[in-house]
Design a protein around this motif. Structure first.
Motif: not given
Ligand code: BTN
Length: 325
Positions: A92-94, A116, A120-122, A127, A187, A190-191
């Motif tokens: 995950s880049t995050n 990825q 990861r999503g909210r 994601w 959509k 996403g953020i």
């Protein structure tokens, strides 16, 4: 680099390449080529084989290129660009950038990846992040304030994305509170903001942005909400590196303004793009559903919901919003 990445770099032009040519160029056996092609397919890439001709992508893809991205960031924002890292594959880049927060990278440092494996999503969701042209990007920003002063930052991030997508000539872009970016009510992006810091400051924010550029039928089937991709709306070929640079530019500009003025600076622009303004909506919270009329957002980015003539503000947190049909 991964052998499959080398093969993709050759196949990216969208023309046929024989197994023999690929094997020769990359010093691989024919079965090594075949295994790498199978791996690329398992990562979601649309590559097919024709006997006597070789391998080909259904459509060409512009691979991420660090130099092209860095050079195309606007001269005005170059000073704020700490650096760009391009990854072929990352969980995950995050998550990766959160790890880099502990090193001395500064505000504006950006990481992008071709795919990825654990995007990861909210709200703890995944994601879906297949290989093949989508955008998975995370940018670090260090704010001097504590996390509580950053409310509305995810809405401001949506503005950066809307600006970048609008610059492609697409006019039908809008936002859904708190931070979904939609095209024709589906959509497109996403953020996910991941924030850590002291209550009195400073705070480190890793802003993760996923933008659908090219979604295969398989990827679409795995996503549990209406979504779309950029290529379905564009008349011209998508210049991926240039777009990533534009997105980075817009993010740098938004975070710089946010650190000076907070969300209020973006409120009017956000409301202009709000697709559900003055409509009946459902807020889905852990404690149950709340229905009311969406009266826009306050100066901190909280949703103003009208019920029986009374307006109450709701912070995003774990709440999401659906239109009532
Ligand atoms: C959402 O659920 O709407 C937020 C999705 C955010 C996805 C992006 S892709 C780049 C960055 N890295 C991640 O693991 N997630 C974000």
């Amino acid at each position: 680099m991964h052998k499959a990445a080398d093969i993709l770099a050759i196949l990216a032009d969208g023309t046929f390449h024989s197994g023999q040519d690929l094997a020769q160029q990359l010093a691989l056996s024919r079965s090594g080529v075949w295994k790498s092609v199978q791996y690329l397919q398992s990562c979601g890439l649309d590559v097919f084989a024709v006997r006597g001709k070789g391998y080909r992508l259904t459509r060409p893809v512009e691979l991420l290129n660090q130099t092209l991205i860095q050079q195309a960031v606007s001269p005005l924002m170059q000073a704020h660009l700490e650096g760009v890292e391009v990854h072929w594959r990352v969980d995950s880049t995050n998550r990766y950038l959160l790890e880099r927060v502990l090193t001395n990278v500064g505000s504006g440092y950006t990481c992008v990846a071709e795919m990825q494996t654990l995007g990861r999503g909210r709200r703890g969701r995944q994601w879906i992040s297949p290989l093949g042209g989508n955008i998975y990007l995370s940018q670090l920003w260090r704010f001097s304030t504590g996390p509580a002063q950053l409310s509305g930052l995810s809405l401001a991030t949506a503005i950066a994305i809307v600006r970048a997508i609008s610059a492609l000539g697409l006019g039908n872009v809008g936002v859904k509170w708190p931070n979904d970016v939609l095209i024709n009510h589906k959509k497109i992006a996403g953020i996910l903001l991941e924030i850590n810091g002291e209550s009195a400051g400073p705070s480190n924010v890793v802003a993760g942005v996923g933008i659908n550029v090219r979604l295969s039928t398989e990827a679409l089937a795995q996503i549990d909400q209406p979504c779309t991709d950029l290529e379905s709306h564009l008349q011209q070929p998508f210049r991926r590196n240039q777009f990533v640079a534009l997105l980075i530019t817009e993010l740098l500009s938004v975070y710089q303004q946010f650190s000076l003025h907070g969300f209020d600076y973006f409120r009017e622009e956000w409301c202009k793009f709000d697709l559900y303004k003055d409509q009946q909506v459902n807020l889905i919270a852990g404690t149950g559903n709340i229905t009311g009329i969406n009266r826009g957002v306050d100066h901190q980015g909280a949703l103003r919901l009208e019920q029986n003539g009374q307006v109450t503000s709701y912070q995003s947190g774990e709440i999401s919003m659906r239109a009532v049909r």
